[in-house]
Design an enzyme around this catalytic site. Structure first.
Site, PDB file in Angstrom:
ATOM      1  CG  ASP A 103     -15.383   1.752   1.400  1.00  0.00           C
ATOM      2  OD1 ASP A 103     -15.629   0.604   1.776  1.00  0.00           O
ATOM      3  OD2 ASP A 103     -14.450   2.432   1.865  1.00  0.00           O
ATOM      4  NE  ARG A 149     -11.841  -2.906   4.938  1.00  0.00           N
ATOM      5  CZ  ARG A 149     -12.835  -3.319   4.187  1.00  0.00           C
ATOM      6  NH1 ARG A 149     -13.938  -3.783   4.752  1.00  0.00           N
ATOM      7  NH2 ARG A 149     -12.741  -3.302   2.876  1.00  0.00           N
ATOM      8  CB  VAL A 155      -3.723   4.123   4.995  1.00  0.00           C
ATOM      9  CG1 VAL A 155      -4.276   3.334   3.813  1.00  0.00           C
ATOM     10  CG2 VAL A 155      -3.366   5.545   4.570  1.00  0.00           C
ATOM     11  N   GLY A 190       1.265  -1.805   9.271  1.00  0.00           N
ATOM     12  CA  GLY A 190       0.400  -2.644  10.084  1.00  0.00           C
ATOM     13  C   GLY A 190       0.342  -4.057   9.554  1.00  0.00           C
ATOM     14  CB  ALA A 191      -1.032  -7.104  11.079  1.00  0.00           C
ATOM     15  CG  HIS A 242     -12.698   1.276   4.977  1.00  0.00           C
ATOM     16  ND1 HIS A 242     -13.098   1.095   3.677  1.00  0.00           N
ATOM     17  CD2 HIS A 242     -11.504   0.639   5.090  1.00  0.00           C
ATOM     18  CE1 HIS A 242     -12.194   0.393   3.029  1.00  0.00           C
ATOM     19  NE2 HIS A 242     -11.212   0.087   3.866  1.00  0.00           N
ATOM     20  CB  VAL A 288      -0.952   0.015   1.211  1.00  0.00           C
ATOM     21  CG1 VAL A 288      -1.695   1.347   1.293  1.00  0.00           C
ATOM     22  CG2 VAL A 288      -1.956  -1.127   1.111  1.00  0.00           C
ATOM     23  CB  SER A 325      -7.934   6.452   3.727  1.00  0.00           C
ATOM     24  OG  SER A 325      -7.964   5.188   4.370  1.00  0.00           O
ATOM     25  CB  SER A 384     -13.458   4.907  -5.794  1.00  0.00           C
ATOM     26  OG  SER A 384     -12.952   4.531  -7.054  1.00  0.00           O
ATOM     27  NE  ARG A 385     -12.800  -1.526  -3.275  1.00  0.00           N
ATOM     28  CZ  ARG A 385     -12.160  -1.867  -2.160  1.00  0.00           C
ATOM     29  NH1 ARG A 385     -12.762  -1.705  -0.983  1.00  0.00           N
ATOM     30  NH2 ARG A 385     -10.948  -2.368  -2.212  1.00  0.00           N
ATOM     31  N   PRO A 438      -8.204  -1.635  11.100  1.00  0.00           N
ATOM     32  CG  PRO A 438      -9.573  -1.835  12.993  1.00  0.00           C
ATOM     33  CD  PRO A 438      -8.246  -2.280  12.430  1.00  0.00           C
ATOM     34  CB  VAL A 439      -9.078   3.106   8.207  1.00  0.00           C
ATOM     35  CG1 VAL A 439     -10.502   3.174   7.700  1.00  0.00           C
ATOM     36  CG2 VAL A 439      -8.377   4.449   8.049  1.00  0.00           C
TER      37      VAL A 439
END
Length: 318
Positions: A146, A86, A116, A77-78, A173, A12, A141, A148-149, A119-120
């Site tokens: 989402d 998330r 980012v 992050g993991a 999110h 990312v 973020s 955009s999707r 879980p954001v």
């Protein structure tokens, strides 16, 4: 905006850096990762392509680089595993943030945090608490990707360019994300009125449910296929950074910690917000349908429950 520190040189972080260098927005990009060799290698690989882009300095560095950075973007992050939500990531990622955020602040950083890591929403909350920064300068973020999707799926269904679709996903999110159909327009026409033009019954329940399911499950599907999502979020992050760097006052569904919503205090979730040089300038009070308000309440309630379950342990550890 002169300098951005990207914390996390994984897929990312580097996808974001790659997209950012093409925009010509930033003079200096610094990559930091706990794996120092990885950060150096990624920075070198990107730097070798500067010949083909706008002028920018990109290199590896440490967290002390935050001191004179205008923005710190945290992707570290993991990684989310196949089948893992998330929110299930929080156990692992909260420990990273507990030490990371104070160290960044202690460097003298006084810019804007862009969170980012998933879980954001919850990690945006803990960044706000750990840093002591004002709400407008700690941005997640959120549901920018989402949204955009959502716009992409509607554009495919209605056979129009995605850029002609104005669509918002709000709330968490995650699995309780709310697709705000009542706020959706195509070419300035409300979606409910565009349907007769489209002729594809996009406002019928079965079509809406299929799109809702696809938006909420997109990340899980991609993770199952290829292990991680990174290209689209990299592009989404550039849009947020651009709004701040150019003081665009762009309306984006980013996540901040709201003083109060639905009677809950200090809840982080995404709502359409005016984003400019100083971060979030204003959160818009949008009018939703009754069903959307109920769904947003459920989203806020879930986030509150998760935060409450971790707050006493996490904040007492500072």
């Amino acid at each position: 905006m002169k300098k951005v520190l990207i914390v996390g040189a994984g897929a990312v972080g580097t996808s974001f850096a790659y997209s950012l260098i093409h925009k010509g927005l930033i003079e200096e990009i610094v990559l930091y990762d706990i794996d120092e060799k990885r950060a150096i290698g990624e920075a070198l690989d990107l730097a070798h392509g500067i010949y083909f882009t706008k002028p920018v300095e990109i290199r590896a560095g440490d967290l002390k680089e935050a001191k004179d950075s205008d923005m710190v973007v945290i992707t570290a992050g993991a990684k989310q595993k196949p089948g893992e939500t998330r929110l299930q990531l929080l156990d692992r990622n909260i420990n990273i943030y507990r030490s990371l955020i104070p160290e960044i602040v202690q460097s003298g950083f006084n810019g804007i945090f862009l969170i980012v890591t998933n879980p954001v929403d919850v990690l945006t909350y803990f960044t706000y608490k750990f840093s002591g920064f004002s709400r407008n300068k700690v941005i997640g973020s959120g549901t920018v990707l989402d949204s955009s999707r959502f716009a992409y799926l509607l554009s495919r269904h209605c056979d129009v360019d995605p850029r002609s679709v104005n669509a918002y996903v709000i709330g968490e999110h995650g699995d309780t994300a709310v697709l705000a159909w009542s706020l959706t327009h195509i070419g300035g026409i409300p979606l409910s009125e565009f349907c007769p033009v489209c002729g594809k019954r996009c406002f019928e329940d079965n079509v809406k449910e299929a799109i809702i399911k696809e938006v909420r499950n997109s990340a899980y599907k991609i993770i199952e296929y290829k292990g991680a999502t990174y290209y689209a979020i990299g592009l989404a992050l550039v849009n947020i950074v651009e709004a701040i760097a150019r003081d665009e006052n762009r309306i984006l569904p980013v996540s901040i910690v709201h003083p109060e919503i639905f009677g809950f205090k200090d809840i982080p979730l995404s709502l359409p917000s005016i984003v400019g040089r100083n971060g979030v300038k204003k959160v818009l009070q949008v009018k939703l349908s009754e069903e959307e308000e109920r769904e947003l309440y459920k989203s806020a309630k879930l986030i509150k429950e998760v935060i409450d379950s971790f707050s006493s342990l996490s904040l007492s550890s500072l």
